[in-house]
Design a protein around this motif. Structure first.
Motif, PDB file in Angstrom:
ATOM      1  N   ARG A 109       0.851  -1.179   0.000  1.00  0.00           N
ATOM      2  CA  ARG A 109       0.000   0.000   0.000  1.00  0.00           C
ATOM      3  C   ARG A 109       0.894   1.239   0.000  1.00  0.00           C
ATOM      4  NH1 ARG A 109      -2.155   3.176   4.074  1.00  0.00           N
ATOM      5  NH2 ARG A 109      -4.124   4.206   3.566  1.00  0.00           N
ATOM      6  N   GLY A 138      -3.634   5.719  -7.703  1.00  0.00           N
ATOM      7  CA  GLY A 138      -4.108   6.661  -6.687  1.00  0.00           C
ATOM      8  C   GLY A 138      -3.045   7.197  -5.760  1.00  0.00           C
ATOM      9  N   ALA A 393     -13.490   3.319  -8.828  1.00  0.00           N
ATOM     10  CA  ALA A 393     -12.274   4.069  -8.520  1.00  0.00           C
ATOM     11  C   ALA A 393     -12.661   5.464  -8.033  1.00  0.00           C
ATOM     12  CB  ALA A 393     -11.407   4.181  -9.765  1.00  0.00           C
ATOM     13  N   GLY A 394     -11.992   5.904  -6.993  1.00  0.00           N
ATOM     14  CA  GLY A 394     -12.305   7.197  -6.413  1.00  0.00           C
ATOM     15  C   GLY A 394     -13.286   7.105  -5.260  1.00  0.00           C
ATOM     16  N   GLU A 397     -10.915   2.624  -3.073  1.00  0.00           N
ATOM     17  CA  GLU A 397      -9.847   2.103  -3.932  1.00  0.00           C
ATOM     18  C   GLU A 397      -9.587   0.621  -3.681  1.00  0.00           C
ATOM     19  OE1 GLU A 397      -6.421   4.497  -3.406  1.00  0.00           O
ATOM     20  OE2 GLU A 397      -7.253   6.247  -4.424  1.00  0.00           O
ATOM     21  N   GLU A 398      -9.686   0.230  -2.411  1.00  0.00           N
ATOM     22  CA  GLU A 398      -9.338  -1.148  -2.042  1.00  0.00           C
ATOM     23  C   GLU A 398     -10.203  -2.179  -2.742  1.00  0.00           C
ATOM     24  OE1 GLU A 398      -7.687   1.669   0.669  1.00  0.00           O
ATOM     25  OE2 GLU A 398      -9.750   1.396  -0.016  1.00  0.00           O
ATOM     26  N   SER A 400     -11.751  -1.537  -5.810  1.00  0.00           N
ATOM     27  CA  SER A 400     -11.951  -1.138  -7.202  1.00  0.00           C
ATOM     28  C   SER A 400     -10.774  -1.534  -8.095  1.00  0.00           C
ATOM     29  CB  SER A 400     -12.142   0.380  -7.299  1.00  0.00           C
ATOM     30  OG  SER A 400     -10.951   1.071  -6.953  1.00  0.00           O
ATOM     31  N   ARG A 401      -9.694  -2.052  -7.499  1.00  0.00           N
ATOM     32  CA  ARG A 401      -8.508  -2.427  -8.263  1.00  0.00           C
ATOM     33  C   ARG A 401      -8.526  -3.917  -8.594  1.00  0.00           C
ATOM     34  NH1 ARG A 401      -4.042   0.442  -4.324  1.00  0.00           N
ATOM     35  NH2 ARG A 401      -4.466   2.622  -4.894  1.00  0.00           N
ATOM     36  N   ILE A 415      -8.193  -0.238 -12.747  1.00  0.00           N
ATOM     37  CA  ILE A 415      -9.225   0.239 -11.826  1.00  0.00           C
ATOM     38  C   ILE A 415     -10.552   0.303 -12.569  1.00  0.00           C
ATOM     39  CG2 ILE A 415      -7.702   1.529 -10.284  1.00  0.00           C
ATOM     40  CD1 ILE A 415      -8.237   4.013 -11.932  1.00  0.00           C
ATOM     41  N   SER A 417     -13.991   1.898 -13.523  1.00  0.00           N
ATOM     42  CA  SER A 417     -14.545   3.252 -13.563  1.00  0.00           C
ATOM     43  C   SER A 417     -16.063   3.273 -13.651  1.00  0.00           C
ATOM     44  CB  SER A 417     -13.957   4.023 -14.749  1.00  0.00           C
ATOM     45  OG  SER A 417     -14.235   3.354 -15.969  1.00  0.00           O
TER      46      SER A 417
END
Length: 603
Positions: A109, A138, A393-394, A397-398, A400-401, A415, A417
């Motif tokens: 991270r 990010g 994303a946004g 984050e954890e 969405s990747r 990511i 969107s």
């Protein structure tokens, strides 16, 4: 040096074009902060002297990694050093793929980054690519280290030119460097001490800049998310707990909270929070590996995403729009099946559409490319073989990747969107609502399986017209019934003129989808009751099966194609030639059920 650390550890990634001096910068920081094992610096210098080789600070990093390979010192993917202020963990994974994999999967991270640029060579393609990757992942805290200033005679104009060129690039991708620091990693200029050779530079040293970076707050205040790692069942000493285990990716969970599991939509309340050799807890927070039990036992599996019912729910879809960074030597193409991994979920994925490809080195866009090449950044649409839960994303984050896996290798990552509507969206919404409102029986799935000595299963027998599907199904039902199994044959006619009697008018394709949806719902009820259900249908396609899987757990479905000629794209479990007798066919299907552990084979 002073070992009092003022802040929590900070995870730092160092990126840069090959030969721009990244390893030298790391080695110099290790030496200047007295972070090397005792005698290591002198030992490496002596080795260089004996071999008549000029000493370089990059050798320190190599020496540490050589020792690690022998199991002596440190993790080769992470290097530690500390200032008077705090300890740093440098994520110096070998190669971009390792870095991307660790970042996207949460193994690392990174909270800040140093991006190294050679003053003599200037901004290179990889300088831009690395900046773009940091932006996608990010990472907002970035400092640019302009290295090898000694090779350009500490020329301020060269330094200013790099600032202007790279600032323009970063601005285009929505990033802003906190500092551009002119250094010489080899000679130590502006690493730990201000350089007398560049009195025109009044900014911070590299170490001062690192100490000014802020520790990023863990996502405590975001909605609770926990990818389900596994469900553990205990039986020793009358212990009947079923513990849902995983690591909290965001938010917090309390005893008494109502949790919903996505994409299934099943819900229950948290009864206890469990920890390995820990006292009972009432709350668990982000980044904590944990487990919890539920008031009502519901069947959930690895890959689901746990969320709290009183907070924002995650997205669920089998089609996603994503920004992707491709790293494999083999192109990403449309006619191939890949695996997409997000959290603990792993699904098959196909590239449906390339919206645009961006050259990360110059930001040129191409909307006509039919494949994605190494180092391309692209906006794409993936079609998944089944729905998965995620965030955008946004937002969080954890969750969405993701990474793309091809032939067991990480080949790219990105990511999400946007969640796009898929063919089963309308059914999945009904299923999730049904699961949310489901009245749970006091009899668990496992208890029924133990009582009936079988696992509830939907057996779909399909093929062309007049290949003996119904006689085979009835023969199988009779054979299993005589063995003492709880089994039922459901003919399509039984549904069409009963449950489906109201479906008369409208688009034929829509009518078929609704017939299949109702068939799946009836199947779900029968499977919940613990039965083995046998259904026949003419020429089921893969799309038909996927629709049924939206309602029925795919692990509870066995698909048999009857006949020599396969006329659809169905991915079946077993094909049986038409020439065999009904008795032989039913015996063969029974053998499949025994092989799968659905019913037991006598010894």
């Amino acid at each position: 040096m002073n070992n009092t650390i003022g802040e929590q550890d900070l995870n730092l990634v160092i990126a840069g074009h090959v030969d721009h001096g990244k390893s030298t910068i790391i080695g110099r920081m290790l030496a200047d902060t007295d972070s090397l094992p005792e005698g290591k610096l002198e030992k490496v210098k002596e080795t260089c002297r004996k071999n008549s080789k000029p000493f370089e600070y990059a050798f320190l990093l190599d020496a540490l990694k050589d020792e690690q390979a022998q199991g002596i010192t440190i993790d080769s993917a992470r290097v530690f050093f500390q200032t008077d202020f705090r300890q740093y963990i440098i994520l110096d994974a070998p190669g971009h793929i390792e870095f991307l994999k660790n970042m996207v999967t949460g193994a690392a991270r990174a909270e800040a980054a140093l991006l190294v640029i050679d003053a003599a060579e200037g901004v290179k393609e990889n300088s831009r690519r690395h900046g773009y990757m940091l932006s996608m992942l990010g990472i907002k805290q970035i400092a640019v280290v302009v290295n090898k200033m000694d090779l350009v005679d500490y020329d301020q104009a060269t330094y200013q030119k790099i600032i202007a060129e790279y600032t323009d690039f970063l601005t285009e991708i929505g990033l802003e460097a906190e500092a551009f620091i002119p250094v010489s990693g080899m000679l130590g200029d502006n690493i730990a001490q201000n350089s007398k050779n560049m009195d025109w530079y009044q900014g911070q040293t590299v170490l001062e800049q690192l100490d000014s970076f802020k520790n990023q707050a863990l996502p405590h205040n975001k909605p609770f998310r926990m990818p389900v790692q596994d469900v553990y069942k205990f039986t020793k000493g009358g212990d009947d707990r079923r513990i849902v285990a995983g690591t909290v990716a965001a938010g917090e969970l309390n005893v008494g909270d109502e949790v919903v599991f996505y994409p299934s939509g099943k819900k229950s309340k948290v009864k206890t929070i469990e920890g390995f050799k820990e006292a009972k807890q009432h709350k668990v927070k982000v980044a904590k590996a944990t487990g919890f039990t539920l008031d009502e036992q519901i069947y959930i599996t690895r890959g689901e995403l746990a969320a709290r019912a009183d907070e924002a729910e995650p997205q669920v879809s089998a089609r996603i729009k994503a920004n992707l960074f491709w790293l494999a030597t083999q192109d990403l193409v449309k006619d191939k099946v890949y695996h997409l991994k997000l959290g603990t979920a792993k699904v098959k994925a196909r590239l449906e559409k390339i919206n645009r490809v961006i050259d990360a080195s110059n930001l040129n866009q191409d909307q006509s490319k039919e494949k994605i090449e190494r180092h391309d950044v692209a906006e794409v649409i993936f079609k998944l073989d089944k729905a998965m839960a995620f965030d955008l994303a946004g937002e969080i984050e954890e969750s969405s990747r993701f990474v793309i896996v091809d032939d067991f290798e990480i080949t790219g990552g990105g990511i999400i969107s946007e969640a796009l509507e898929d063919e089963q969206s309308w059914i999945r919404e009904k299923v999730m609502r049904r699961n949310y409102k489901w009245e749970q029986s006091l009899i668990s799935r496992e208890e029924r399986a133990e009582k009936y000595n079988q696992k509830s299963t939907l057996i779909l027998i399909t093929g062309e017209e007049d290949v003996g599907k119904k006689p085979t199904a009835k023969a199988l039902e009779k054979r299993l019934f005589n063995d003492g199994k709880v089994v039922y044959f459901l003919g399509i006619g039984n549904l069409l003129y009963g449950v489906d009697a109201d479906i008369k008018n409208g688009d034929n394709e829509k009518k078929k989808e609704e017939h299949l949806r109702r068939l799946a719902e009836v199947s779900h009820l029968m499977l919940d009751a613990g039965a083995i259900l046998i259904v026949t249908a003419v020429e089921l396609s893969q799309a038909d099966l996927e629709l049924i899987k939206t309602t029925v757990n795919p692990r509870q479905i066995e698909t048999i194609w009857l006949g020599d000629k396969v006329t659809t794209d169905l991915e079946f479990d077993l094909q049986i030639p038409e020439s065999k007798s009904e008795s032989k066919v039913s015996a063969q299907i029974k053998g499949l059920l025994q092989d799968r552990g659905i019913i037991f084979r006598p010894w």
